[in-house]
Design a protein around this motif. Sequence first.
Motif, PDB file in Angstrom:
ATOM      1  N   ALA A 108      -9.612  30.271  86.750  1.00 50.95           N
ATOM      2  CA  ALA A 108      -9.026  29.501  85.678  1.00 50.95           C
ATOM      3  C   ALA A 108      -7.657  29.951  85.464  1.00 50.95           C
ATOM      4  N   SER A 109      -6.725  29.217  85.045  1.00 48.41           N
ATOM      5  CA  SER A 109      -5.238  29.594  84.576  1.00 48.41           C
ATOM      6  C   SER A 109      -4.608  30.254  85.640  1.00 48.41           C
ATOM      7  N   GLY A 110      -4.396  31.791  85.292  1.00 50.29           N
ATOM      8  CA  GLY A 110      -3.654  32.569  86.294  1.00 50.29           C
ATOM      9  C   GLY A 110      -4.617  32.754  87.471  1.00 50.29           C
ATOM     10  N   GLY A 111      -5.792  32.704  87.211  1.00 47.98           N
ATOM     11  CA  GLY A 111      -7.062  32.899  88.402  1.00 47.98           C
ATOM     12  C   GLY A 111      -6.625  31.879  89.468  1.00 47.98           C
ATOM     13  N   TYR A 112      -6.646  30.483  88.968  1.00 50.59           N
ATOM     14  CA  TYR A 112      -6.248  29.505  89.927  1.00 50.59           C
ATOM     15  C   TYR A 112      -4.760  29.630  90.627  1.00 50.59           C
ATOM     16  N   TRP A 113      -4.052  30.331  89.819  1.00 50.37           N
ATOM     17  CA  TRP A 113      -2.414  30.481  90.355  1.00 50.37           C
ATOM     18  C   TRP A 113      -2.871  31.388  91.717  1.00 50.37           C
ATOM     19  N   LEU A 181       8.783  28.317  75.080  1.00 48.32           N
ATOM     20  CA  LEU A 181       8.394  29.185  76.396  1.00 48.32           C
ATOM     21  C   LEU A 181       7.271  28.646  77.185  1.00 48.32           C
ATOM     22  N   HIS A 182       6.173  28.200  76.444  1.00 46.48           N
ATOM     23  CA  HIS A 182       5.139  27.807  77.002  1.00 46.48           C
ATOM     24  C   HIS A 182       5.270  26.437  77.960  1.00 46.48           C
ATOM     25  N   VAL A 183       6.266  25.697  77.262  1.00 46.37           N
ATOM     26  CA  VAL A 183       6.748  24.520  78.124  1.00 46.37           C
ATOM     27  C   VAL A 183       7.401  24.833  79.377  1.00 46.37           C
ATOM     28  N   ASP A 184       8.131  25.898  79.312  1.00 45.07           N
ATOM     29  CA  ASP A 184       8.924  26.271  80.664  1.00 45.07           C
ATOM     30  C   ASP A 184       8.006  26.859  81.372  1.00 45.07           C
ATOM     31  N   LEU A 185       6.683  27.830  81.097  1.00 47.36           N
ATOM     32  CA  LEU A 185       5.875  28.400  81.977  1.00 47.36           C
ATOM     33  C   LEU A 185       5.192  27.497  82.458  1.00 47.36           C
ATOM     34  N   HIS A 186       4.595  26.237  81.670  1.00 44.37           N
ATOM     35  CA  HIS A 186       3.675  25.373  82.107  1.00 44.37           C
ATOM     36  C   HIS A 186       4.463  24.641  83.295  1.00 44.37           C
ATOM     37  N   ALA A 187       5.576  24.425  83.285  1.00 45.99           N
ATOM     38  CA  ALA A 187       6.230  23.734  84.205  1.00 45.99           C
ATOM     39  C   ALA A 187       6.422  24.423  85.570  1.00 45.99           C
ATOM     40  N   GLN A 188       6.619  25.792  85.608  1.00 48.43           N
ATOM     41  CA  GLN A 188       6.716  26.572  86.567  1.00 48.43           C
ATOM     42  C   GLN A 188       5.145  26.518  87.349  1.00 48.43           C
ATOM     43  N   PHE A 189       4.366  26.775  86.422  1.00 48.76           N
ATOM     44  CA  PHE A 189       2.717  26.693  86.952  1.00 48.76           C
ATOM     45  C   PHE A 189       2.542  25.511  87.660  1.00 48.76           C
ATOM     46  N   ALA A 190       2.811  24.503  87.346  1.00 51.94           N
ATOM     47  CA  ALA A 190       2.561  23.006  87.820  1.00 51.94           C
ATOM     48  C   ALA A 190       3.532  22.728  89.058  1.00 51.94           C
ATOM     49  N   ALA A 191       4.817  23.395  88.985  1.00 52.16           N
ATOM     50  CA  ALA A 191       5.414  23.229  90.392  1.00 52.16           C
ATOM     51  C   ALA A 191       4.968  24.140  91.385  1.00 52.16           C
ATOM     52  N   TRP A 192       4.215  25.327  91.129  1.00 50.37           N
ATOM     53  CA  TRP A 192       3.605  26.340  92.033  1.00 50.37           C
ATOM     54  C   TRP A 192       2.262  25.492  92.625  1.00 50.37           C
ATOM     55  N   VAL A 193       1.610  24.668  91.683  1.00 47.91           N
ATOM     56  CA  VAL A 193       0.504  24.197  92.226  1.00 47.91           C
ATOM     57  C   VAL A 193       1.003  23.011  93.315  1.00 47.91           C
ATOM     58  N   ARG A 194       2.016  22.092  92.882  1.00 44.36           N
ATOM     59  CA  ARG A 194       2.324  21.181  93.659  1.00 44.36           C
ATOM     60  C   ARG A 194       2.930  21.898  94.910  1.00 44.36           C
ATOM     61  N   GLU A 195       3.696  22.912  94.827  1.00 44.34           N
ATOM     62  CA  GLU A 195       4.292  23.351  96.346  1.00 44.34           C
ATOM     63  C   GLU A 195       3.102  23.805  97.110  1.00 44.34           C
ATOM     64  N   ARG A 196       1.988  24.483  96.615  1.00 44.46           N
ATOM     65  CA  ARG A 196       0.904  24.915  97.394  1.00 44.46           C
ATOM     66  C   ARG A 196      -0.041  24.094  97.802  1.00 44.46           C
ATOM     67  N   ARG A 197      -0.527  23.019  97.270  1.00 41.88           N
ATOM     68  CA  ARG A 197      -1.421  21.820  97.303  1.00 41.88           C
ATOM     69  C   ARG A 197      -0.775  20.747  97.859  1.00 41.88           C
ATOM     70  N   GLY A 198       0.434  20.388  97.621  1.00 37.73           N
ATOM     71  CA  GLY A 198       1.105  19.089  98.179  1.00 37.73           C
ATOM     72  C   GLY A 198       0.330  17.908  98.010  1.00 37.73           C
TER      73      GLY A 198
END
Length: 288
Positions: A108-113, A181-198
Motif C-alpha cells: 500500500a502507498s509507498g509499498g505499491y510504489w 505538498l500533498h497535491v504535488d506528491l500525489h501527482a508525482q506518485f500517480a505519474a510514476w504508476v502511469r509510467e510503470r503500468r502504462g
Amino acid sequence: MSVTDRIAARLPKIVSDRAERGPVVAAVRLHGVITPTPTPMARNTISLQTVESALTRAFDHDRLVAVALLVNSPGGAPTQSALVAERIRELATRKRVPVLAFCEDLAASGGYWLACAADEIFAHGTSLVGSIGVVSAGFGLDGLLQRHGIERRVFAAGEHKVRLDPFQPVKAEDVEWLKGLHVDLHAQFAAWVRERRGAKLTGSDDELFTGEVWTGAQARDLGLVDGIGTLRSVVAQRYPDAEIAIAEPRRPLLARLGLAGSTTRSGDFLPAALAALEERARWSRFGL
C-alpha cells in the motif's frame, strides 16, 4: 597420495558440479514501514540504506535470470520509496534482467510504489494493494504541556521556519501549506504508476488515485497487478529449473538485538515511543 594430488583429483568434480548448477532467481525482502529514521521499537524498516546491500547482492548473483521483490509494506516516506525504486531500476537496466514483484499481506502507498519498480507485479488474491495517495499524521501535544505547566520555547529566523510543531496549536495556514505538498506528491506518485503500468491500467484516474485499497483479485482487474501468484508458483512456471536465493539485508548486531539507535538520553524516549505508535498505526489502518 599427496595433498596436491588429492586437490587435483577433486578439481574436475568441482568444476563439473558448478557447471551443472541451474539458474537463480534472487529474491529481496522489502518488509516494513518505509522510513529514513528507524527506531529501536520499530519492526523491520525500509530505506535505501537498509536495502542497498541486499539489492546489490541480488543483482550480482551468478546465473541470475530474474530478481524478485517480496513486498510487505504499509508505505511511509515518499522520498525513500522513490530512491529504492530508482535503485532497483538502475540495477535492472545494468544487469538486463527482469524484475518481478510479489505483494504479500500489503503493498500500500509507498509499498505499491516499490512494487511498481518491477516489470511485472503479482499478488495473492487476499493481498491488499493500492492506496495511491499521500497522508501525513502526527500527534498534537500542546494540551499535554499545558496540563503539566510546561512552557515550550522556540526561537527561529524566518516566518515559516517552524510549521506544524506538535507542541504548539495547529494553524490553518500551515494545514493549507501541507495540503499543497500533498497535491504535488500525489501527482508525482500517480505519474510514476502511469509510467510503470502504462496501458495495463484499466481503471480511470478517479478510481485509481483516490487512495483506495483493493484485494489482489480486484487489483488485477484494475491493472494494478499482472496476475495472481506467489514467488514459488510463478518461478516454478517461468523458471522450472531455477533456484530461489533470498538476499537479506545485512543488519548490525545491535539492530538484530532490537537496540539499534538506542540512546541514554531520556529526552529521546518520547519521540521514539510516538514514532513506534505511528508505525503501529500505519499497519493497523489495514487491519494488520
